[in-house]
Design a protein around this motif. Structure first.
Motif, PDB file in Angstrom:
ATOM      1  N   ARG A 294      11.073  -6.566  21.181  1.00 17.44           N
ATOM      2  CA  ARG A 294      10.547  -7.251  22.361  1.00 17.44           C
ATOM      3  C   ARG A 294       9.727  -6.305  23.218  1.00 17.44           C
ATOM      4  NH1 ARG A 294      14.204 -10.479  26.880  1.00 17.44           N
ATOM      5  NH2 ARG A 294      12.465 -11.323  28.066  1.00 17.44           N
ATOM      6  N   ARG A 295      10.221  -5.069  23.393  1.00 13.52           N
ATOM      7  CA  ARG A 295       9.475  -4.076  24.189  1.00 13.52           C
ATOM      8  C   ARG A 295       8.151  -3.732  23.528  1.00 13.52           C
ATOM      9  NH1 ARG A 295      14.775  -2.133  24.885  1.00 13.52           N
ATOM     10  NH2 ARG A 295      14.525  -0.670  23.139  1.00 13.52           N
ATOM     11  N   ARG A 297       6.361  -5.736  21.623  1.00 10.68           N
ATOM     12  CA  ARG A 297       5.449  -6.861  21.822  1.00 10.68           C
ATOM     13  C   ARG A 297       4.859  -6.851  23.237  1.00 10.68           C
ATOM     14  NH1 ARG A 297       9.439  -9.832  19.052  1.00 10.68           N
ATOM     15  NH2 ARG A 297      10.140 -10.775  21.009  1.00 10.68           N
ATOM     16  N   MET A 298       5.713  -6.542  24.222  1.00 14.22           N
ATOM     17  CA  MET A 298       5.247  -6.508  25.612  1.00 14.22           C
ATOM     18  C   MET A 298       4.250  -5.381  25.805  1.00 14.22           C
ATOM     19  SD  MET A 298       8.847  -7.280  27.627  1.00 14.22           S
ATOM     20  CE  MET A 298       8.093  -7.078  29.242  1.00 14.22           C
ATOM     21  N   ALA A 299       4.511  -4.234  25.172  1.00 14.07           N
ATOM     22  CA  ALA A 299       3.592  -3.102  25.297  1.00 14.07           C
ATOM     23  C   ALA A 299       2.243  -3.423  24.644  1.00 14.07           C
ATOM     24  CB  ALA A 299       4.202  -1.864  24.659  1.00 14.07           C
ATOM     25  N   ALA A 301       0.945  -6.345  24.410  1.00 13.82           N
ATOM     26  CA  ALA A 301       0.260  -7.393  25.153  1.00 13.82           C
ATOM     27  C   ALA A 301      -0.417  -6.872  26.424  1.00 13.82           C
ATOM     28  CB  ALA A 301       1.248  -8.505  25.519  1.00 13.82           C
ATOM     29  N   THR A 302       0.032  -5.698  26.880  1.00 11.36           N
ATOM     30  CA  THR A 302      -0.542  -5.164  28.134  1.00 11.36           C
ATOM     31  C   THR A 302      -1.787  -4.325  27.855  1.00 11.36           C
ATOM     32  OG1 THR A 302       0.950  -3.261  27.987  1.00 11.36           O
ATOM     33  CG2 THR A 302       1.670  -5.154  29.304  1.00 11.36           C
TER      34      THR A 302
END
Length: 302
Positions: A294-295, A297-299, A301-302
């Motif tokens: 999850r981390r 994917r978030m990284a 996306a930013t």
């Protein structure tokens, strides 16, 4: 309106459930063939798996990758190793199921993800996150308790976990498609399988052909081997690895339930404590893997 990615995920989820579900219910299939020796069962599984894989590849006009794997020494050599690992795995599993050690066999597949991580660290030089280290330490305590309280069956669990982990490692490092790889592996094992079946037949001990049910089930062992692999390949293409990793525990959980609920295998106090610790380790491992994905994917996306 559903996007293409969501459609892929929807198609991958049932494929993964079906693949792991079939693997989890294998004890029922092999228990129905308890009167067939484990070596003949594995030999028949090799023969009919090869027949089905070659048939499917021919139908799809995709025999090229199989031919390429066989004639390329750099691919054939590691596939020979993976064939031996999967042969050991199949034989140990069939023997364990039909000798009343389904719970011990399920433990092997509960341990497999942790062995994979250990191999990743030692062979591929991967680094462990703190959560993974804690999970492996907790599971290791469980294995130590198992070693002290169920030493007579611990070898089954370790043999299954190690053989399947090394099989997965070799296949990960070998550039070959799943179906072509299975075809090559069963082709490599075919001479030994045929020689054993011929020897068994000459001594009047072969079960194939003895009755319609046994013969049909032995032929079906090819589909039982190939179908989950095809479904798994579909799921691996369409699901995130974190999701696929969490779902892999379906198979050993079903095997464990089969052993305890269907076939009445008893659990000692030591086994209960051991399984509890291993499950806690797996939960910690799964949560860490999900959080890491999850981390990531978030990284991204930013």
């Amino acid at each position: 309106m559903i996007g293409a990615g969501e459609q892929d995920n929807r198609g991958g989820l049932p494929a993964a459930v079906a693949a792991y579900g079939l693997w989890g219910l294998l004890p029922i299939f092999f228990k129905s063939l308890h009167h067939v020796g484990p070596f003949e069962l594995v030999a028949q599984r090799v023969v009919w798996s090869l027949a089905l894989v070659v048939g499917l590849l021919a139908f799809r006009r995709a025999l090229g990758p199989l031919r390429a794997a066989i004639v390329n020494p750099r691919v054939l050599l590691p596939l020979t190793a993976s064939a031996l690992f999967i042969g050991v795995n199949w034989t140990t599993y069939v023997w364990a199921v039909n000798d009343g050690h389904i719970v011990a066999a399920s433990l092997g597949y509960f341990l497999n993800p942790l062995v994979n991580v250990a191999l990743g660290v030692m062979v591929l030089k991967e680094r462990l996150r703190p959560g993974q280290s804690v999970a492996i330490a907790v599971a290791a305590v469980g294995v130590a308790i198992m070693a002290a309280t169920a030493l007579t069956t611990l070898w089954i669990s370790i043999m299954l976990a190690l053989s399947f982990a090394f099989y997965g490692l070799v296949r990960k490092l070998t550039p070959v498609a799943p179906m072509a790889g299975l075809g090559a592996e069963t082709l490599i094992l075919m001479p030994m399988a045929l020689l054993y079946l011929l020897w068994l037949g000459s001594h009047g001990g072969i079960a194939f052909g003895a009755d319609g049910f046994t013969t049909a089930m032995l032929i079906a062992s090819g589909a039982i081997t190939t179908a989950p692999l095809v479904l798994f390949a579909v799921a691996a293409q369409r699901l995130p690895m974190a999701t696929l990793g969490l779902m892999q525990y379906i198979a050993p959980t079903l095997q464990f339930l089969c052993g305890v609920l269907l076939y009445g295998e008893k659990l000692s106090q030591g086994q209960i404590i051991s399984f509890g610790l291993i499950w806690i380790g797996l939960i910690l491992f799964a949560l860490d893997s999900y959080g890491g994905a999850r981390r990531a994917r978030m990284a991204a996306a930013t």
